[in-house]
Structures are given as C-alpha cells and as structure tokens.
Design an enzyme around this catalytic site. Sequence first.
Site, PDB file in Angstrom:
ATOM      1  N   GLY A   8      -5.146  -3.625   4.329  1.00  0.00           N
ATOM      2  CA  GLY A   8      -5.199  -2.556   5.475  1.00  0.00           C
ATOM      3  C   GLY A   8      -5.262  -2.635   6.911  1.00  0.00           C
ATOM      4  O   GLY A   8      -5.196  -1.955   7.868  1.00  0.00           O
TER       5      GLY A   8
ATOM      6  N   ARG B  60      10.600   3.823   7.587  1.00  0.00           N
ATOM      7  CA  ARG B  60       9.283   4.080   8.204  1.00  0.00           C
ATOM      8  C   ARG B  60       9.231   5.009   9.366  1.00  0.00           C
ATOM      9  O   ARG B  60       8.611   5.914   9.410  1.00  0.00           O
ATOM     10  CB  ARG B  60       8.398   2.917   8.879  1.00  0.00           C
TER      11      ARG B  60
ATOM     12  N   CYS C 106      23.787  10.825   6.435  1.00  0.00           N
ATOM     13  CA  CYS C 106      24.021  12.316   6.672  1.00  0.00           C
ATOM     14  C   CYS C 106      22.697  13.052   6.489  1.00  0.00           C
ATOM     15  O   CYS C 106      22.617  13.999   5.902  1.00  0.00           O
ATOM     16  CB  CYS C 106      25.031  12.760   5.868  1.00  0.00           C
TER      17      CYS C 106
HETATM   18  N1  LLP Z   1      -4.011  -3.029  -1.743  1.00  0.00           N
HETATM   19  C1  LLP Z   1      -3.589  -1.891  -2.277  1.00  0.00           C
HETATM   20  C2  LLP Z   1      -4.357  -1.355  -3.438  1.00  0.00           C
HETATM   21  C3  LLP Z   1      -2.656  -0.828  -1.443  1.00  0.00           C
HETATM   22  O1  LLP Z   1      -2.353   0.076  -1.922  1.00  0.00           O
HETATM   23  C4  LLP Z   1      -2.216  -1.530  -0.338  1.00  0.00           C
HETATM   24  C5  LLP Z   1      -1.023  -0.749   0.407  1.00  0.00           C
HETATM   25  C6  LLP Z   1      -2.436  -2.615   0.233  1.00  0.00           C
HETATM   26  C7  LLP Z   1      -3.301  -3.708  -0.440  1.00  0.00           C
HETATM   27  C8  LLP Z   1      -1.836  -3.449   1.479  1.00  0.00           C
HETATM   28  O2  LLP Z   1      -2.066  -2.727   2.571  1.00  0.00           O
HETATM   29  P1  LLP Z   1      -1.561  -3.401   4.121  1.00  0.00           P
HETATM   30  O3  LLP Z   1      -2.447  -4.669   4.023  1.00  0.00           O
HETATM   31  O4  LLP Z   1      -0.489  -3.577   3.962  1.00  0.00           O
HETATM   32  O5  LLP Z   1      -2.130  -2.195   4.821  1.00  0.00           O
HETATM   33  N2  LLP Z   1       4.491   2.212   3.231  1.00  0.00           N
HETATM   34  C9  LLP Z   1       3.507   2.186   4.247  1.00  0.00           C
HETATM   35  C10 LLP Z   1       2.279   1.587   3.909  1.00  0.00           C
HETATM   36  C11 LLP Z   1       1.709   1.950   2.431  1.00  0.00           C
HETATM   37  C12 LLP Z   1       0.573   1.051   2.050  1.00  0.00           C
HETATM   38  C13 LLP Z   1       0.345   1.142   0.552  1.00  0.00           C
HETATM   39  N3  LLP Z   1      -0.858   0.503   0.048  1.00  0.00           N
HETATM   40  C14 LLP Z   1       4.022   1.709   5.480  1.00  0.00           C
HETATM   41  O6  LLP Z   1       5.132   1.492   5.719  1.00  0.00           O
HETATM   42  O7  LLP Z   1       3.103   1.864   6.623  1.00  0.00           O
END
Ligand code: LLP
Length: 419
Positions: free
Chosen positions: A239, A312, A343
């Site tokens: 996150g 995104r 499209c």
């Molecule tokens: N761990 C779990 C259980 C998760 O669900 C996620 C991301 C992460 C780790 C990694 O999170 P990060 O460090 O990348 O923030 N498609 C969206 C982001 C979706 C994140 C889903 N879960 C975007 O493009 O912003």
Amino acid sequence: MHHFQYRGDDLYCEEVPVARIASEVGTPVYIYSHATLTRHFRVFDEAFAGVLHLVCFAMKANANLAVLKLFSDLGGGLDVVSGGELFRGLKTGVPPQRIVYAGVGKSREEIAYALKSDILMFNVESGQELRLIHEVASGMGVRARVALRVNPDVDPKTHPYISTGLKKSKFGFDIGHALEEYEAARALPSLDVVGIHHHIGSQITEIRPFVDALEKTAALVRTLRERGTEIRYLDVGGGLGITYKDEEPPLPAEFARALIGVIRDLDVTIVLEPGRVLVGNAGILVTRVLYTKQTPARNFVVVDAGMNDLARPSLYGSYHAIQTVRQVSGRPEMTVDVVGPICESGDFLAKDRGLPRCEPGELLAVMSAGAYGHTMSSNYNARPRAPEVMVRGNRYHVVRERETFEDLVRGERTLDELG
Ligand code: LLP
C-alpha cells in the site's frame, strides 16, 4: 529516484535512448529500468534490516518473469492472488517458502495447487475458505499453514476502489470477531495457524493509517498469545504510495521506522507485500502520436496506446505524467486530451493536460507506468498486448514479445471447424 532522464534533448532509460527502443521494438511498449527496480527493492528491504522480515512483492503490480526473477535474486518472495500468479512465481524459480497467497475467492483447485507447492502460508479471508483449506489439506494428508486476514477498519484515505481495510470492504475477517475465528481455525487439525495479515489499501501517502492498522493487529497478536495461539508471521500487506504528480509519500525508511516502532517487542517475522512502490516509477509506457485533432471544444492528441494498454486513467481517473521523448525548444504549450484508439469516450491517458504542441509521429512517454500497467492490460478491440522491455545499463532486452494477431485467436474455434 529513477533512471529515466534526459540527456541533451533525448529521454534515456539508463544508457539507452528511449527512441531507439521504440523504433526497433515498435510502439506502444513498456520499458522497465533494471537499476531502478534493483534500487527500489534494496532500499525497501534494507529499511527493515533491523528486524526479521520477508519482502513478498505483490506481483499483481507487475508479473513479468524478468521482474520477478530480479526481486527473487535479491532475496524477495511473492504475494500471489491466483493459481496463475503462483504458476508464474514458481516458473521463475521463486522459492515456495517465500510465497504468501491472499484473495477472497481461492478455488478448491487453486488451494490444492498451493498446498502441493508447499507455499509459506495462505492469507485466509473467510470462515468457509478456512474450512475448505482444511478439507483439501486433510484430503491430501498435509497441514496447511494459514494466517487470518483481519480487517482493521482503518481509512487509508485513498481512492475508494483501492481502499480495502474499511468495515464495508469485502476483504478479511472483521477484527471484532477475529478471536472466535482463530479459535475455530485452531480446532481444525489440518490447519497450522501461524500468522495474521492485514492490507488496508493502495497508493497510501501518509504513515498514520499504516500505524493505526498495525497497532490494532499487534494488540490482537498479544491477546492471541495469551490465549495460546502462537503468531509467527505478521503480514502487514502493501500500500505504500509513490509520486505520480506532487504526492509526497513517506520514504521506505520512515515507513519502516514507524512500523518497527509498533512491533519491536512482538517477536514475529514481519511480512511486507509492497507492489507499486517497487515497480511504479521503474517503468514507462512509450506511445507514438498518430494524429492531432482540433474540435471546436477541445484539442486531442491521438496516440497508439489506449485504455487496453494502460487502464488506470480511465478506471480510476489516475494521473500519469506525460513527457515528449524528444524535447524541442520553443514549442508553444497547449491544453490537450491524450486519447487512444479504442472506441470509447473513456479511452484517455490524460485530460486537460498541458503539453508542448505535438506532431504526428513523435513519441510520448507515459511515466510511472511500471505498476498496474501491463498486468491490467487487455485485448479489448482485438489489440495485441504491448511488449515489455528491460533496460540494463547500455543494453535492452525484450522480456515479453508483442502479441501477434495469431495470439489473439489462439484456442478459438468456430462451430463449423468443430463439425
Ligand atoms: N497485498 C494485497 C493483499 C493487495 O491486495 C495489494 C494490492 C497489495 C499487497 C499491493 O499493494 P500496493 O503496494 O501495490 O499498493 N489496480 C490498482 C491497485 C490495486 C491494488 C490491489 N491490491 C491501481 O492501479 O492503482
């Protein structure tokens, strides 16, 4: 810090001109910097050097085998969310003892595959899932290591689609009922209850929500111990946000210091699941301008990458900086929408963006595209997915080829062909 910089007027990735890759590999193309990926992993990993820890890269952010191999060679593990991701990880050679498996919808087959592979642990999201893992494990004559994913009900103050730790979210067990759920899990003989997990959301740019969530989870670990459940792994999810525009997220060192402050006396291995922070600013998407177009209402720059290549902006309204690959002095700036060939009116990479007046044929770099870029791309409008290139020093390597038209129809048959 990343290795996409101008030398003179030309954008380089490490020692290689971006324009050279685009002309030899074609566009659209994703380009990753090996040095940036390496640095990001090391900085993050070293921030936790003072405590027992395991960095499990959230491969949903970038699943290219070359990226996975690089992190694995640096000692990293993986956070996977599907049988397909597990397959990619194992195929890369990531040791299964470094793989954790989350997700609300694990199927019986996926659970069996993960048990057979002997991964570190399942991050379990519901009571029914617990019982299914137990059932599959006992059928196979093995014990399943599990952590319960708790929902700490903390607002990460990010986009609602990527907030996952709020009370109304589909993820995890309500933290108020976690003690009973742990009791239930301990009663199942084919489960080995070893951990606790939370993940509150993505692109989080403040420390506070991370600390709030961890304090709640750490308190639960203490209570669990008093009641005889030994928690060895505390998985804090991912996150940590990055700079797309003007965000000022905490540095990994500050992030680590804050988390370690909460768990120092807890005697657990801390598992981290960073995705975006490791790869986001280590990749760009390079696209070519096809046309420029003025209507009475707007100025459009039509490029050869669309929402199928980078979802995104259209999905979350996300901001990605866009730069011309070649800087030409004296060009007037214009306010434009950068749009793709799909499209749909939602097919844009940027809206109301100030850019130097672009010419058809020139290249644009969509920055910070290394996370949730290629992994979220699709074949919509029958568009082959873009290739991925890894630059290391003065050389580049095509680490995933561009899909062909034949790839698009692989596995399909008409009823006539099937007789
Ligand atoms: N761990 C779990 C259980 C998760 O669900 C996620 C991301 C992460 C780790 C990694 O999170 P990060 O460090 O990348 O923030 N498609 C969206 C982001 C979706 C994140 C889903 N879960 C975007 O493009 O912003």
